[in-house]
Design a protein around this motif. Structure first.
Motif, short mmCIF file in Angstrom:
data_model
loop_
_atom_site.label_atom_id
_atom_site.label_comp_id
_atom_site.label_asym_id
_atom_site.label_seq_id
_atom_site.Cartn_x
_atom_site.Cartn_y
_atom_site.Cartn_z
N ALA A 1 0.83 -1.20 0.00
CA ALA A 1 0.00 0.00 0.00
C ALA A 1 0.87 1.25 0.00
O ALA A 1 0.60 2.22 -0.72
CB ALA A 1 -0.93 -0.01 1.21
N LEU A 2 1.94 1.21 0.81
CA LEU A 2 2.82 2.38 0.90
C LEU A 2 3.52 2.64 -0.43
O LEU A 2 3.53 3.77 -0.93
CB LEU A 2 3.84 2.15 2.01
N VAL A 3 4.11 1.61 -1.03
CA VAL A 3 4.83 1.78 -2.30
C VAL A 3 3.87 2.15 -3.43
O VAL A 3 4.12 3.09 -4.20
CB VAL A 3 5.61 0.50 -2.65
N GLY A 4 2.76 1.41 -3.55
CA GLY A 4 1.81 1.67 -4.63
C GLY A 4 1.19 3.04 -4.52
O GLY A 4 1.16 3.80 -5.50
N VAL A 5 0.70 3.39 -3.35
CA VAL A 5 0.03 4.68 -3.17
C VAL A 5 1.03 5.82 -3.32
O VAL A 5 0.77 6.81 -4.02
CB VAL A 5 -0.65 4.74 -1.79
N ARG A 6 2.19 5.69 -2.67
CA ARG A 6 3.18 6.77 -2.72
C ARG A 6 3.73 6.95 -4.12
O ARG A 6 3.85 8.08 -4.61
CB ARG A 6 4.30 6.48 -1.73
N PRO B 1 9.45 3.79 -9.38
CA PRO B 1 9.45 4.38 -8.03
C PRO B 1 10.60 3.93 -7.15
O PRO B 1 10.40 3.28 -6.12
CB PRO B 1 8.11 3.89 -7.48
N TRP B 2 11.83 4.27 -7.54
CA TRP B 2 12.96 3.84 -6.72
C TRP B 2 12.87 4.40 -5.31
O TRP B 2 13.09 3.69 -4.32
CB TRP B 2 14.28 4.29 -7.37
N SER B 3 12.56 5.70 -5.21
CA SER B 3 12.48 6.31 -3.88
C SER B 3 11.34 5.72 -3.06
O SER B 3 11.49 5.49 -1.85
CB SER B 3 12.30 7.83 -4.01
N SER B 4 10.20 5.46 -3.72
CA SER B 4 9.07 4.87 -3.00
C SER B 4 9.38 3.44 -2.56
O SER B 4 8.98 3.00 -1.48
CB SER B 4 7.81 4.88 -3.88
#
Length: 855
Positions: free
Chosen positions: A39-44, A357-360
């Motif tokens: 959720a964190l990676v996908g949403v962010r 999304p490397w940073s995410s």
């Protein structure tokens, strides 16, 4: 002789052997981490790409990153300062001038000249963002080649002209090459006193219209390279042009800026919730696991293992589970982010090839590991208290009754309390990093800590009250109800932990739902599809009634006509300082020396009072200002301003500051005065209404036939683009909110289900004593539902508190959502009951010997 500590390699081997012995038991830990990180990676990751798209839309509505407006021709000194501030050759910054003025245009076929709003641009650079759409389709560079101009459709209607004809501006003739179908920065430029005519800068210079003293405004549009801070560059431009009004793309359209800021806040909150819910699930699963492994821990200690050895084993085990869940979650999050654009299809104008999304990914994996470790350390410290004799004494060991026992237990756990405080501080720091706001991080951590403390106190009070109550009435209660309530405080039960996890989850999930609902409601209100999209300029007082009658019989009217009067005045001084000496305020002095004022007994539609109070006396010596203008002039409520109205100088006190939504007529004027101050003075009227875009051209022709001196400004295409962007914000925020809520429910379900192993022995003991399956079902159902209901009460209270605090920071009004609150309250009880039984239904089929043989 001191014992030799267990090596890390050996500790890892023991931990791995324990994992392999029952891999299914650790699925809850991996699932909790994976869902939270996904959720964190996908949403962010997706929200970052989406916010980038929104920022491009906002830039297109101003045609640049920054805009500096002046009302005089830039001097050589101005140009030198601008060159030094921008340093285009080294920084990669691009800039161009846009000139706005008024002129008379005439045509051979139409001898009566027409006042037009003339806009001169450099077609090789303008616009930096967005595009000027023309009919027939061509580039602006092609359309303005040679002696050519492009015009708004209003010009063709008024002059009864068509593309290909010639018009005269100044001493030159120009060919009409195209019609302007859409102008990206129409809202950012002067609406003008006539239809739009766009020309190249070179052609405007050839007309001779820009003579000394001509009424022209100039905007310096600036495009910044990616990654450059617009705020810092804005300050440099303000220093270079002390008299200029400098704004960035976020200030170009208040409705879109509000939507952009609020979408960012909600998406950041969703990321925080995903992170904490995953951590809660991990903490619950590890707590249940350690509770179940107490026998093994006692045996290890009896054969010589120290507390440090056991901590090392389970710390490595925890990190391994966190890493496995984190990697799985990162993969799932990247997959979610990649699939979302394809799922939305043409609904959202987001490129399908999103930035990887490397940073995410790094943030998600690091956050997953850190929160896993933080939330698992308190239960891991419990192993220090394990004694070998626990194997023999556990079945008869009881905790102390009442508050004294509760306080005594927590006094012995001072290290867990200290570590829990560290967890809260760490959560605040993570929240700060994810939301880019120290204040939001502090609010989030503070409310979360308060909710956990309240839940623990509630559990202690509830268990104490239940015990007292059952001692008095247990003989009058049905056996299943009595047994289910007593289960909440039985020795070794995890009621407090489950209530804390469930209550915190309800708080976070409901807070996300409530916040997105209020934010989207506020955004839709400030960018409603019924807001005016057509504006009428320069309506004479004797035309007002005729205009009202005209629009009562027009087709396609969505929102009725709104009219406001405007009178002209001249400011003499501001806070005692003469207007002629004002410098460095970045507000055009010309707009003070020839100021438009709106008389109004109440705030104009679309204006929201931010400071002060509106007057109740129509003859009060007071004035209200646009808050942005007040900021430039450095005035506030109570400041004095001297104003000349109708040849009479009057000293007025600033009574209120207001924030215009940018879409109503109230945004046109920066100053509002009581009606009595301008009574008897000549006024010019302005109008606004919303009409179906397809009906605008027909309405313009009919209005021109009756009132040829009234100018129509058609902003339907621009407002349609804004409405599309707001619609995208709504869709994405709602979708990601639903995704977060679904992920949160999965994590909470896993947290509740992780206690099933503890109930296996209880069910077997009850069966051994003769309890039937239905008796066990009723007993456990009472336990689940009461536990969920109590957790829901605290979760709902703190969800509303957290939402109110965050909305207050966003200047959004909070309204109690009783329906959502009731659903969350009942839903927490249902979730606890249903999830508990989904995970525990197989217990009913267990035979006592299957479990007792393992003892």
């Amino acid at each position: 002789m001191a014992k030799r500590a267990l090596s890390w390699k050996r500790a890892a081997a023991i931990g791995w052997r324990d994992l392999k012995s029952a891999p299914g038991k650790f699925a809850f830990v991996i699932l909790s981490v994976a869902v939270g990180v996904a959720a964190l990676v996908g949403v962010r990751g997706f929200s970052r790409s989406f916010r980038h798209t929104l920022s491009l839309d906002a830039r297109a509505l101003m045609a640049g990153d920054l805009s500096a407006r002046i009302f005089h021709a830039p001097t050589a000194r101005d140009e030198s300062r601008i060159a030094m501030a921008l340093d285009e050759s080294k920084t990669g910054i691009q800039s161009t001038w846009v000139t706005n003025t008024i002129s008379m245009a005439s045509m051979a076929e139409h001898p009566v000249p027409l006042l037009v709003s003339l806009k001169a641009v450099n077609p090789n650079k303008y616009p930096f963002y967005g595009a000027v759409e023309l009919k027939p389709a061509m580039s602006l560079r092609q359309a303005l080649k040679g002696n050519s101009v492009v015009v708004a459709e209003e010009f063709l209607i008024r002059m009864n002209a068509h593309v290909g004809q010639s018009l005269r501006l100044g001493a030159r003739d120009f060919r009409i090459s195209a019609v302007i179908a859409a102008e990206p920065d129409r809202l950012s430029t002067d609406t003008g006193l006539g239809p739009r005519v766009m020309i190249s800068q070179a052609s405007l210079a050839a007309t001779g219209l820009l003579a000394r003293g001509s009424q022209a405004s100039r905007r310096l549009l600036v495009k910044l390279p990616q990654g450059m801070n617009p705020i810092a560059m804005r300050k440099r431009l303000e220093a270079a042009l002390p008299d200029a009004e400098v704004i960035d793309y976020k200030q170009g359209n208040p409705a879109l800026n509000r939507g952009l800021n609020h979408a960012t806040a909600v998406l950041s909150l969703i990321c925080l919730v995903a992170m904490v819910l995953g951590a809660i699930g991990v903490g619950m699963a590890m707590h249940a696991h350690l509770e179940q492994r107490m026998d093994m821990l006692a045996i290890l200690k009896s054969v010589g293992a120290t507390s440090g050895d056991i901590l090392r084993i389970f710390l490595l085990q925890t990190l391994g589970l966190g890493l496995a869940g984190g990697l799985l979650g990162v993969g799932a999050g990247v997959g979610v982010m990649a699939v979302l654009p394809a799922v939305f299809g043409k609904l959202l104008q987001i490129p399908t090839a999103l930035e990887f999304p490397w940073s995410s990914m790094a943030a998600g994996l690091g956050t997953g590991l850190l929160t896993t470790l933080l939330f698992c350390l308190p239960p891991l410290l419990e192993v220090r208290k394990v004694r070998p004799v626990l194997v023999l004494r556990r079945l008869v060991e009881r905790g102390s009754d009442g508050f004294g026992g509760f306080v005594e237990r927590w006094r012995k756990r001072w290290m867990q309390l200290a570590l829990s405080s560290l967890v809260v501080v760490a959560l605040g720091a993570i929240a700060w990093a994810l939301s880019d706001s120290a204040k939001i991080g502090g609010i989030f951590a503070g409310v979360f800590a308060a909710a956990l403390v309240a839940l623990l106190l509630l559990s202690a009070v509830t268990l104490w009250l239940l015990r007292r109550l059952l001692r008095r009435v247990r003989l009058r209660l049905p056996p299943s109800l009595r047994q289910g309530l007593a289960n909440l405080y039985r020795p070794g039960n995890q009621s407090a932990a489950v209530m804390a996890a469930l209550g915190a989850g309800v708080m976070l999930i409901l807070a996300v739902y409530l916040m997105q609902g209020e934010v989207l409601r506020d955004v839709r209100k400030s960018a409603s599809p019924k807001l005016p999209n057509v504006f009428l300029v320069d309506i004479a007082p004797d035309q007002v009634q005729g205009v009202k009658t005209f629009f009562q019989h027009q087709k396609g009217i969505v929102a009725p006509l709104n009219l406001i009067p405007v009178v002209m005045g001249r400011f003499i001084s501001v806070k005692g300082e003469p207007v002629r000496s004002l410098r460095g305020h970045h507000f055009p002095r010309r707009m003070l020396e020839s100021a438009e004022l709106c008389p109004a007994a109440t705030p104009p539609v679309g204006d929201k009072i931010t400071k002060g109070k509106w007057w109740k006396n129509d003859y009060a010596a007071e004035i209200a200002l646009n808050e942005e203008v007040a900021r430039h002039l450095d005035v506030g409520v109570g400041s004095q301003m001297e104003l000349e109205l109708g040849g009479v100088a009057r000293k007025l006190t600033v009574a209120a500051l207001y924030h215009p939504d940018g879409q109503h007529l109230g945004a046109r004027v920066a100053f509002v005065v009581p009606p009595g101050q301008v009574k008897g003075m000549a006024a010019t009227w302005y109008g606004a209404l919303h009409i179906e875009p397809a009906q605008v051209a027909e309405m313009e022709r009919a209005l021109f036939a009756r009132h040829p001196t009234i100018t129509v400004v058609n902003l339907a295409d621009v407002l349609q683009r804004i409405d599309n962007v707001i619609h995208q914000i709504t869709v994405v925020v709602r979708f990601l909110t639903g995704f977060s809520i679904f992920a949160g429910l999965m994590i909470l379900a896993a947290s509740i289900a992780s206690t099933r192993y503890r109930r296996m022995r209880e069910a077997v003991v009850l069966k051994t004593l003769g309890a039937t399956r239905m008796r066990i079902v009723r007993t456990f159902s009472v336990e689940f539902s009461v536990m969920g209901l109590l957790a829901g009460v605290v979760g709902v209270i703190f969800a509303n508190l957290l939402t109110q605090l965050l909305l207050h920071r966003l200047h959004v009004r909070f309204q109690m959502e009783w329906a959502a609150t009731a659903v969350a309250l009942a839903g927490s009880a249902v979730l606890a009951t249903v999830t508990g039984w989904i995970a525990s239904y197989r217990i009913l089929g267990l035979r006592p010997l299957e479990v007792l043989r393992e003892e």
